[in-house]
Design an enzyme around this catalytic site. Structure first.
Site, PDB file in Angstrom:
ATOM      1  N   HIS A 119       1.360  -1.086   0.315  1.00  0.00           N
ATOM      2  CA  HIS A 119      -0.395   0.032  -0.063  1.00  0.00           C
ATOM      3  C   HIS A 119       0.727   1.439  -0.105  1.00  0.00           C
ATOM      4  CE1 HIS A 119      -1.899  -3.112   2.032  1.00  0.00           C
ATOM      5  NE2 HIS A 119      -3.419  -2.406   0.956  1.00  0.00           N
ATOM      6  N   SER A 157      -6.790   2.423  -6.984  1.00  0.00           N
ATOM      7  CA  SER A 157      -7.092   3.455  -5.369  1.00  0.00           C
ATOM      8  C   SER A 157      -7.188   1.866  -4.501  1.00  0.00           C
ATOM      9  CB  SER A 157      -7.854   4.235  -5.254  1.00  0.00           C
ATOM     10  OG  SER A 157      -8.955   3.420  -5.062  1.00  0.00           O
ATOM     11  N   ASP A 158      -6.632   2.164  -3.022  1.00  0.00           N
ATOM     12  CA  ASP A 158      -7.260   1.278  -2.703  1.00  0.00           C
ATOM     13  C   ASP A 158      -8.853   0.595  -2.134  1.00  0.00           C
ATOM     14  OD1 ASP A 158      -7.138  -1.268  -0.430  1.00  0.00           O
ATOM     15  OD2 ASP A 158      -5.744  -0.566   0.494  1.00  0.00           O
ATOM     16  N   CYS A 159      -9.804  -0.032  -1.927  1.00  0.00           N
ATOM     17  CA  CYS A 159     -11.229  -0.085  -2.395  1.00  0.00           C
ATOM     18  C   CYS A 159     -11.655   1.149  -1.204  1.00  0.00           C
ATOM     19  CB  CYS A 159     -11.862  -1.075  -1.643  1.00  0.00           C
ATOM     20  SG  CYS A 159     -11.183  -2.376  -3.549  1.00  0.00           S
TER      21      CYS A 159
END
Length: 152
Positions: free
Chosen positions: A29, A106-108
């Protein structure tokens, strides 16, 4: 060569092996995602030297040596700016300094967090436009559905 470098070499070889079979890889991340508590609203305060010397070398190796296809930006903010909307992280460092030509996802829910949890944007449209302009290509979530509204 220390243990950290050995692990990086293993990761680079893994990426190269997987991608040689026509399967893309993603690292996550990006970046400074160093705590789970309040990760949807926290700002990791870090100066640029610490960012580049402590937090980013592994990412850099996987981008430059591994040729990773995708980078997933994190939920958190980095020095006040959402990771998925950070010109420093996405434009200057990732694409500029490291020459990353893949896509950023993007991360969710991370783009939604700009307005919902971080409170640095006013709504979905502003969040979507901010992330897209900074270099987030794909939104895991539904916030990019507000791009037509942002265009208006």
């Amino acid at each position: 060569m220390g243990p950290a470098r050995t692990l990086l070499e293993m990761a680079v070889n893994f990426i190269n092996g997987v991608q040689s079979k026509g399967v893309g890889t993603s690292l996550k991340h990006y970046a400074v995602n160093n705590q789970e508590f309040q990760r949807f609203s926290i700002s990791a305060e870090v100066d640029e030297r610490t960012l580049r010397e402590i937090y980013l070398p592994a990412f850099e190796a996987l981008v430059k040596e591994g040729g990773v296809e995708c980078v997933m930006c994190a939920y958190n903010r980095v020095s006040g700016e959402p990771a998925c909307g950070s010109d420093l992280l996405l434009k200057d460092i990732l694409r500029g300094d490291w020459g990353f030509a893949g896509h950023v996802v993007s991360d969710c829910g991370a783009v939604r967090d700009f307005y919902q949890h971080h409170k640095v944007a006013t709504d979905r449209a502003e969040s979507a436009a901010w992330a897209l302009k900074a270099g987030t290509d794909v939104n895991c979530g539904s916030t990019f559905k507000a791009l037509p509204e942002a265009l208006e």
